[in-house]
Design a protein around this motif. Structure first.
Motif, PDB file in Angstrom:
ATOM      1  N   SER A  16     -32.974   8.754  56.500  1.00 40.95           N
ATOM      2  CA  SER A  16     -34.361   9.165  56.297  1.00 40.95           C
ATOM      3  C   SER A  16     -34.788   8.960  54.852  1.00 40.95           C
ATOM      4  N   ALA A  47     -35.418   5.338  54.186  1.00 43.26           N
ATOM      5  CA  ALA A  47     -36.291   4.689  55.171  1.00 43.26           C
ATOM      6  C   ALA A  47     -35.522   3.704  56.026  1.00 43.26           C
ATOM      7  N   THR A  88     -43.660   2.078  52.274  1.00 46.99           N
ATOM      8  CA  THR A  88     -42.234   2.402  52.420  1.00 46.99           C
ATOM      9  C   THR A  88     -41.641   2.788  51.073  1.00 46.99           C
ATOM     10  N   ARG A 144     -42.301   6.350  50.398  1.00 48.74           N
ATOM     11  CA  ARG A 144     -41.438   7.191  51.233  1.00 48.74           C
ATOM     12  C   ARG A 144     -40.032   7.267  50.649  1.00 48.74           C
TER      13      ARG A 144
END
Length: 576
Positions: free
Chosen positions: A450, A453, A510, A513
């Motif tokens: 997680s 990503a 991304t 993230r």
């Protein structure tokens, strides 16, 4: 640690890796297989002596049984031939089996040594390409171990020649002397080509290994080459190197063929002379018909032992050239110098003290446990040199005041993980690439996925983290490979983690993230984990507690990302 793979254009129960010269590498194979080699040599010698005695036995039967019509002698001779062929057959069978076993064991040992040296935790300082290292474990290793087998056959052939000379001396002193003098002369004449064979073999092996290395790198980098439209130029380079290897191979084969042809010509001419002299003696009545049969039979048989002994020079030259390449690789120094000191299992303080190099100029950095530190380095060469300093264990880098080069490899690994920009993936599964030791539970693995990503990559396949990964991760895009490598680095939970440009191949969403994921995983309140981000990504630097601007190889500004954004130099580098 990684192996250096640069190559200059003009460069043509197992024991520890060998640190020795080519000749000693060859002799070592005999020394550590003493029992098997002794049995191999004895049985093969017995086989060759029996082969020599076959025409002798036939000649004796002719003189003692056929010429005299003695049936008892004929029966006795027949039994003797049966026993002789029995000993001949089984001595070769079991002797050859022992020799084959020596070759297989020694091949495995040398390949294990090369693999152990290549996988040494300190790395290998070498300019050999990957394909060249592969060549060491295949063709070069085969040449070295086959020399042991050739040694056995050559010594057995020499014993056969000695017995033949003794038999001929017993038949007629003149014939025996012709063999005793003629065989060394033929051998000396054959060895004239040995230096040429050795030189051409050495060049051919080097060129072939270089071509293999180029081909391996071409296949591994094919996707990148296609992306920049450089596959034609790369193919042209390989064709040029391959052509050189082909020419060298043809020249090597020419010289070996010339040596074999010379051996055959001289041996057959010499043996024809022996047969002629024997026929002349038989006509003169100085030897019997049976003795004539012995001489003619020995003349025909001796062609093979003479070729075996004559060819040993070329085989030894080939083995010596390969042994030199293997020994040269195994004696290569380590890429990283390591000490023996250890550190307590606590969070370490990482410091760069006056780190200087070709691009770095008195770089000083100190990070505190628990800090997320960003290094925005203007010159990519400076960033590369900094990562090299971590890789080789520079004395200017200290953990809790202990220079990196004084720490043992286990101590470094326990406290410090450095993830370079270049991504290496290995054949296996997604999970084995992220958690090679399979030490993480599902929750810990999911947290690493997680934060990086990489969960998106796992979710693309029903197999999830059991999805197969091919060699070098060829089936993944650059961004997917980066995320998998980042997940592997985060999964290590190292007290200190250094990441070099971990998000250059992912999109902006991304990247944000990932930036939040790194902070969320490693820098929760109270965490003592330290992370260095060597990057110019604003998304990553915005998450850092502190950012250092490095220009001209040294720190020129320090502060939070939002504060440094007001600096023209920082803004031009990071926010352009």
């Amino acid at each position: 640690m990684t192996m250096r793979r640069s190559r200059s254009p003009g460069r043509s129960a197992d024991p520890a890796p060998v640190r020795t010269a080519p000749w000693r590498l060859l002799f070592r194979g005999v020394a550590r297989n003493k029992a098997q080699m002794t049995g191999f040599l004895l049985l093969l010698t017995l086989w060759q002596l029996c082969e020599t005695l076959v025409p002798v036995m036939i000649g004796l039967i002719i003189d003692r049984a056929v010429a005299t019509s003695d049936w008892e002698e004929l029966a006795l001779g027949g039994v003797g031939l049966v026993l002789l062929f029995g000993v001949l057959s089984y001595s070769y069978r079991f002797g050859s089996r022992l020799g084959f076993g020596v070759v297989q064991r020694e091949r495995h040992r040398i390949r294990t040594e090369i693999a152990r040296h290549a996988l040494d935790a300190r790395g290998v300082r070498t300019d050999a390409l990957t394909g060249e290292t592969l060549s060491l474990t295949t063709s070069d290793t085969d040449n070295v171990v086959f020399a042991l087998r050739s040694l056995g056959y050559s010594l057995a052939a020499a014993a056969s020649l000695a017995l033949s000379a003794w038999v001929l001396l017993d038949i007629h002193v003149g014939l025996g002397l012709v063999v005793l003098i003629g065989v060394p002369v033929v051998m000396a004449a054959i060895q004239v080509l040995t230096p040429v064979v050795s030189r051409r073999t050495r060049n051919q092996q080097a060129d072939a290994a270089h071509a293999t290395g180029i081909a391996t790198d071409l296949v591994r980098g094919l996707r990148v080459l296609q992306g920049i439209g450089a596959e034609d130029q790369a193919a042209l380079r390989y064709r040029r190197v391959s052509r050189q290897a082909r020419i060298a191979g043809i020249r090597g084969a020419d010289s070996q063929g010339a040596m074999l042809g010379l051996t055959t010509l001289l041996s057959m001419a010499f043996l024809a002379l022996v047969a002629y002299l024997a026929g002349d003696l038989a006509l003169a009545g100085e030897i019997t018909v049976g003795e004539l049969v012995m001489v003619v039979g020995l003349s025909q048989y001796l062609a093979e032992p003479i070729e075996v002994v004559g060819g040993i020079g070329a085989q030894v030259a080939q083995a010596h050239a390969s042994a030199g390449r293997v020994a040269g690789y195994l004696t290569g120094p380590p890429l990283v110098e390591a000490g023996a000191r250890a550190l307590p299992a606590t969070g370490a303080v990482l410091r760069l003290e006056s780190l200087t190099g070709r691009h770095l100029s008195d770089l000083n950095v100190l990070s505190r446990p628990g800090e997320l530190l960003g290094l925005a380095i203007e010159d990519p060469a400076c960033a590369g040199e900094l990562m090299d300093a971590f890789a080789i264990g520079s004395a200017s880098i200290t953990l809790d005041g202990v220079p990196l080069d004084e720490l043992s490899i286990p101590a470094r690994r326990a406290h410090l993980v450095v993830s370079p920009h270049h991504v290496d993936l290995f054949e296996g599964t997604l999970r084995s690439n992220i958690d090679p030791a399979l030490a993480l539970d599902d929750d810990e693995l999911h947290a690493a996925l997680s934060a990086s990503a990489a969960a998106d990559v796992a979710d693309l396949d029903p197999a999830g983290t059991d999805r197969p990964v091919t060699s070098d991760g060829a089936a993944y895009s650059g961004g997917q490979r980066q995320r998998i490598a980042l997940a592997r680095a985060l999964a290590s939970r190292a007290p200190i983690l250094v990441l070099h440009d971990p998000t250059t191949a992912v999109d902006a969403v991304t990247e944000h993230r990932i930036a939040a994921g790194i902070r969320g995983l490693r820098h929760r309140p109270g965490s003592r984990l330290t992370t260095w981000l060597v990057t110019c990504s604003p998304a990553l630097l915005a998450q850092c507690d502190r950012v250092l601007l490095v220009r001209d190889g040294k720190v020129t500004a320090e502060g939070a990302h939002r504060d440094l954004a007001a600096e023209p130099d920082y803004r031009e580098l990071v926010l352009r």
